[in-house]
Design a protein around this motif. Sequence first.
Motif, PDB file in Angstrom:
ATOM      1  N   SER A 199     -16.808  -3.184   1.943  1.00 60.71           N
ATOM      2  CA  SER A 199     -15.631  -3.063   1.090  1.00 60.71           C
ATOM      3  C   SER A 199     -14.649  -2.089   1.740  1.00 60.71           C
ATOM      4  CB  SER A 199     -16.036  -2.566  -0.294  1.00 60.71           C
ATOM      5  OG  SER A 199     -16.604  -1.272  -0.205  1.00 60.71           O
ATOM      6  N   VAL A 200     -13.363  -2.289   1.492  1.00 62.87           N
ATOM      7  CA  VAL A 200     -12.314  -1.487   2.115  1.00 62.87           C
ATOM      8  C   VAL A 200     -11.509  -0.804   1.013  1.00 62.87           C
ATOM      9  CG1 VAL A 200     -10.294  -1.491   3.619  1.00 62.87           C
ATOM     10  CG2 VAL A 200     -12.208  -3.036   4.078  1.00 62.87           C
ATOM     11  N   THR A 201     -11.326   0.504   1.162  1.00 64.12           N
ATOM     12  CA  THR A 201     -10.544   1.298   0.214  1.00 64.12           C
ATOM     13  C   THR A 201      -9.423   1.993   0.972  1.00 64.12           C
ATOM     14  OG1 THR A 201     -12.413   1.681  -1.264  1.00 64.12           O
ATOM     15  CG2 THR A 201     -10.609   3.251  -1.399  1.00 64.12           C
ATOM     16  N   ALA A 202      -8.247   2.035   0.380  1.00 62.94           N
ATOM     17  CA  ALA A 202      -7.087   2.686   0.983  1.00 62.94           C
ATOM     18  C   ALA A 202      -6.825   4.011   0.272  1.00 62.94           C
ATOM     19  CB  ALA A 202      -5.864   1.785   0.890  1.00 62.94           C
ATOM     20  N   GLU A 203      -6.596   5.068   1.050  1.00 61.30           N
ATOM     21  CA  GLU A 203      -6.259   6.382   0.510  1.00 61.30           C
ATOM     22  C   GLU A 203      -4.744   6.582   0.569  1.00 61.30           C
ATOM     23  OE1 GLU A 203      -9.975   9.197   1.605  1.00 61.30           O
ATOM     24  OE2 GLU A 203      -8.786   8.586   3.340  1.00 61.30           O
ATOM     25  N   TRP A 204      -4.284   7.609  -0.110  1.00 63.50           N
ATOM     26  CA  TRP A 204      -2.874   8.019  -0.104  1.00 63.50           C
ATOM     27  C   TRP A 204      -1.963   6.889  -0.614  1.00 63.50           C
ATOM     28  CZ3 TRP A 204      -1.627  11.259   4.928  1.00 63.50           C
ATOM     29  CH2 TRP A 204      -2.539  12.314   5.016  1.00 63.50           C
ATOM     30  N   VAL A 205      -2.415   6.223  -1.638  1.00 57.55           N
ATOM     31  CA  VAL A 205      -1.560   5.185  -2.250  1.00 57.55           C
ATOM     32  C   VAL A 205      -0.603   5.911  -3.188  1.00 57.55           C
ATOM     33  CG1 VAL A 205      -1.508   3.065  -3.612  1.00 57.55           C
ATOM     34  CG2 VAL A 205      -3.455   3.542  -2.084  1.00 57.55           C
ATOM     35  N   GLU A 206       0.654   6.086  -2.715  1.00 53.63           N
ATOM     36  CA  GLU A 206       1.576   6.964  -3.431  1.00 53.63           C
ATOM     37  C   GLU A 206       2.725   6.213  -4.104  1.00 53.63           C
ATOM     38  OE1 GLU A 206       2.796   9.946  -0.676  1.00 53.63           O
ATOM     39  OE2 GLU A 206       0.794  10.857  -0.555  1.00 53.63           O
ATOM     40  N   SER A 207       2.742   4.897  -4.016  1.00 51.23           N
ATOM     41  CA  SER A 207       3.792   4.137  -4.702  1.00 51.23           C
ATOM     42  C   SER A 207       3.240   2.779  -5.113  1.00 51.23           C
ATOM     43  CB  SER A 207       5.009   3.958  -3.789  1.00 51.23           C
ATOM     44  OG  SER A 207       4.712   3.104  -2.709  1.00 51.23           O
ATOM     45  N   GLU A 208       3.878   2.197  -6.131  1.00 48.14           N
ATOM     46  CA  GLU A 208       3.452   0.882  -6.606  1.00 48.14           C
ATOM     47  C   GLU A 208       3.723  -0.190  -5.574  1.00 48.14           C
ATOM     48  OE1 GLU A 208       1.600  -1.832  -8.670  1.00 48.14           O
ATOM     49  OE2 GLU A 208       1.672   0.309  -9.180  1.00 48.14           O
ATOM     50  N   GLU A 209       4.778   0.002  -4.736  1.00 43.56           N
ATOM     51  CA  GLU A 209       5.090  -0.979  -3.696  1.00 43.56           C
ATOM     52  C   GLU A 209       3.950  -1.050  -2.676  1.00 43.56           C
ATOM     53  OE1 GLU A 209       7.051   1.357  -4.757  1.00 43.56           O
ATOM     54  OE2 GLU A 209       8.594   0.197  -5.829  1.00 43.56           O
ATOM     55  N   ILE A 210       3.468   0.109  -2.245  1.00 40.98           N
ATOM     56  CA  ILE A 210       2.352   0.133  -1.282  1.00 40.98           C
ATOM     57  C   ILE A 210       1.108  -0.451  -1.920  1.00 40.98           C
ATOM     58  CG2 ILE A 210       0.815   1.664   0.004  1.00 40.98           C
ATOM     59  CD1 ILE A 210       3.178   3.454   0.576  1.00 40.98           C
ATOM     60  N   ALA A 211       0.856  -0.147  -3.211  1.00 46.52           N
ATOM     61  CA  ALA A 211      -0.311  -0.701  -3.897  1.00 46.52           C
ATOM     62  C   ALA A 211      -0.269  -2.209  -3.924  1.00 46.52           C
ATOM     63  CB  ALA A 211      -0.387  -0.139  -5.316  1.00 46.52           C
ATOM     64  N   ALA A 212       0.939  -2.773  -4.170  1.00 45.32           N
ATOM     65  CA  ALA A 212       1.079  -4.228  -4.202  1.00 45.32           C
ATOM     66  C   ALA A 212       0.807  -4.842  -2.835  1.00 45.32           C
ATOM     67  CB  ALA A 212       2.474  -4.594  -4.698  1.00 45.32           C
ATOM     68  N   GLN A 213       1.303  -4.188  -1.750  1.00 38.15           N
ATOM     69  CA  GLN A 213       1.064  -4.713  -0.405  1.00 38.15           C
ATOM     70  C   GLN A 213      -0.435  -4.667  -0.078  1.00 38.15           C
ATOM     71  OE1 GLN A 213       3.572  -3.062   2.680  1.00 38.15           O
ATOM     72  NE2 GLN A 213       5.292  -2.819   1.261  1.00 38.15           N
ATOM     73  N   LEU A 214      -1.118  -3.617  -0.513  1.00 35.10           N
ATOM     74  CA  LEU A 214      -2.557  -3.486  -0.226  1.00 35.10           C
ATOM     75  C   LEU A 214      -3.343  -4.571  -0.953  1.00 35.10           C
ATOM     76  CD1 LEU A 214      -2.869   0.406  -0.407  1.00 35.10           C
ATOM     77  CD2 LEU A 214      -3.176  -0.999   1.644  1.00 35.10           C
ATOM     78  N   ARG A 215      -2.980  -4.823  -2.190  1.00 36.96           N
ATOM     79  CA  ARG A 215      -3.669  -5.889  -2.919  1.00 36.96           C
ATOM     80  C   ARG A 215      -3.461  -7.229  -2.227  1.00 36.96           C
ATOM     81  NH1 ARG A 215      -0.936  -3.306  -7.383  1.00 36.96           N
ATOM     82  NH2 ARG A 215      -2.330  -1.812  -8.400  1.00 36.96           N
ATOM     83  N   ALA A 216      -2.235  -7.430  -1.728  1.00 33.07           N
ATOM     84  CA  ALA A 216      -1.928  -8.699  -1.060  1.00 33.07           C
ATOM     85  C   ALA A 216      -2.729  -8.856   0.223  1.00 33.07           C
ATOM     86  CB  ALA A 216      -0.426  -8.780  -0.767  1.00 33.07           C
ATOM     87  N   LEU A 217      -3.027  -7.735   0.918  1.00 30.61           N
ATOM     88  CA  LEU A 217      -3.812  -7.786   2.150  1.00 30.61           C
ATOM     89  C   LEU A 217      -5.309  -7.942   1.882  1.00 30.61           C
ATOM     90  CD1 LEU A 217      -2.055  -5.009   4.275  1.00 30.61           C
ATOM     91  CD2 LEU A 217      -1.934  -7.486   4.617  1.00 30.61           C
ATOM     92  N   GLY A 218      -5.711  -7.825   0.633  1.00 35.02           N
ATOM     93  CA  GLY A 218      -7.125  -7.975   0.303  1.00 35.02           C
ATOM     94  C   GLY A 218      -7.905  -6.675   0.262  1.00 35.02           C
TER      95      GLY A 218
END
Length: 805
Positions: free
Chosen positions: A751-770
């Motif tokens: 499983s892959v987790t992203a740190e330093w998610v500081e905006s909703e725009e970045i969160a949306a891009q991360l979800r889109a990347l899986g």
Amino acid sequence: MLGGSRDVGSTAVPHVTRGLTLRFVLLTGMAVGLVGLSALIQELQGASTAWIVGQSHWSRSQQHASFALERYLTSGNPAALAEARAALQVPLGDLDARRALEQDDVDLARARQGFLQGGNQPGDINRLILSFRYLGHLGYFRDAVHLWQQTDHGLAQLQAMMDSAEAMHADGRVEPAMREALLVQLQALDRSLQAQARAFSLALLNTASIVRMVTLVVGGLSVLLITVVAVLLSRRVRHDLIDTESRFRAAFYQATVGMLKLDHAGGIVEANQAMADILGYRRDALLGMELPELLVDGELVLDEAGEIDWPRQLRPGELRFRHADGGLLWGRWSGTLVRSPGREVSVFAIIEDVSQNHALAREVEHHASHDPLTGLVNRREIERLLELALLDVRSHGGTHSLCYLDLDYFKLVNDGLGHAAGDQLLRGFADYLEGAVREGDWVGRMGGDEFAMFLADARQEEAKQVLQRIARNLGQAGFQRDDGLPRVSCSIGVVEITAEVADVNWLMSAADSACYAAKQAGRNRVHCFNENRMALEERLLEADRLAHVSSAIAENRMLLYAQRIEQVGDPGFLHYEVLVRMRGTDGQLQGPGDFMPAVERYGMGMALDRHVLGLLFRHLQLCPAHVQRLGLCNVNVSAQSIAEPTFLAFVCDLLERNRGLARKLCFEITETAAISNLDQARSFVEGVKARGCRVALDDFGAGLSSFGYLRQLPADMLKIDGVFVRDMDIDPVSRATVRAITEIGRELHMSVTAEWVESEEIAAQLRALGVEGLQGYAIERPMPLEKLTQPSLWRETPVPSSRLS
């Protein structure tokens, strides 16, 4: 024969001692017996006196009663009759006391009361009772008792006459004839009783005479016996003393340890052969010498008058003696003052040669502080000498230099030519360094191919010139070999020792850093440690922060916080990472950035990890409902903990004792820590996973060889380094890196987790990347762990609907 002599002496002394002890016990026993016998005789004499005095009271009272009755018969005065009856109570009291003692069941209380009634002194009553009970059947005393018993009838008659006279006067019929008959009867009775009293008194006097005679005889015999025993004892003591002195002299001269007899001025009166052998003199040459001639200066203790202070000089210890050849030897010394009446005080001393012990102790001490291969001081001694140097510059100022030298290509020598050649190279290099320094400088071996050099009163620039000459001339040293390997060279780091230096650990770390910089710059060169004053102050500040962390751990001021991790597609899954905060003594809360750099730099990471894990386990044990609801809890582990096998043992012990928590835990280890300690990291990962835990690689992507090491570490989760996540909306390279890590994780079933998610725009891009897990301020800010574990909080679903899209 020598051993036999010692055995005879050793067995004879106890025998003599036992003989003297028996004689003294006998003499003492006789003295005690005499004292007891004297006390018994005194009691017998006192009892005799008491009986005589009591008989006197009996006789006077009987006569008094007779005279008073006679007056009553003549005058009819009632007072005379009362006087007669009162006087008669004295002999009647003695009579009652005797009868109480004569009965089978002796009545002591009645006997005491009777003797008191008889006018006897209270202090004599016990003597009267004891003598009557135990001596009443002996000789004259038995006769006296028999005479006393014969008076019983007369006393009864006297009492009956009092009753008759009282009745006669009461009836008023006093006839002269009857009165005359009573008077004649009374006079006859009085004469009879007085005769019996005189016989009783004579028997008592005879008894007292016998007691006095026995006292004289027993006393004389006792004195004679004690005198004889004392004379025999003194003769035996004199004989034993002579025998003991003979044996002592034999033991003195045959002993294997040195023995001296000295006069009060320190002159040698007697010396045995062992003492002569120890000092290398002939025994007759020692006689007449004085103690100051045998001792090294400073070992003789003198008083204010300049004479030997024997009480202090004779304290057990080790002294330095002069050998006949001028050498020095150590002797274990003990002695005693001997005071004899009428003679001058003498001194008896025993000396044992312990020079070999001192030589062994010096050898052990040398081995403890020196390297066995090169003979240079070892790391422990280096640290001690540096401590002294720091104290010196702090007290007196000045500047010294510490140099850290590391041989280049030493591993090639060891691998190519063998360890024997490597050892030869190290010895030659050590000799070369020792020959290159001045007096007052020193060289030590840190370990392996690393050496330390101390240059006294030398600043960095001066030290650099000396070291450049050493490095330049190293190629001409005699230990070089023509074996096709690179020529021996060394990389050198230099750091100044000034009053501003924090401590020895910092000093050695700085020198090591400078040496590493010299190697990185191409080897065979000198690099100076050039931190400016601000950097040095920052190091000192870090040391102060480290002390605050230690006290915070000890005082339980480290606090646990938690930050939620959103699971994309599963908003009900409770997942968070445990973070640590420190509450200062002023109450202010400090984040990891304020203290973690100092913790990691000074090797305190494992202590902090242990404390955090202990706090976490204790807290979760108190929240069983929360643990049941919990999906996953991430906790960080430092590189220092990963590299230490004892930490893995500590973690495994916690997990064994809390098996229900193991499957709820995920240990985060940084990628750089895993790469730098790959074997230890693999052992840690396998150890915790075997107990049901999961493992995440934190800050993934920061290393230079991240993807190459993934196959060697069986991790469950990748946490993308926040540096890439933070800028992925504006930096195509960062976005591509995030995409690549996500793809690799998917291929490796991580499983892959992203740190330093500081905006909703970045969160949306991360979800889109899986990306499956999102962590950062855009998801939720850290909060105290106690707040997160409150049931009222986790029952609510905190994830907004916009994040589920």
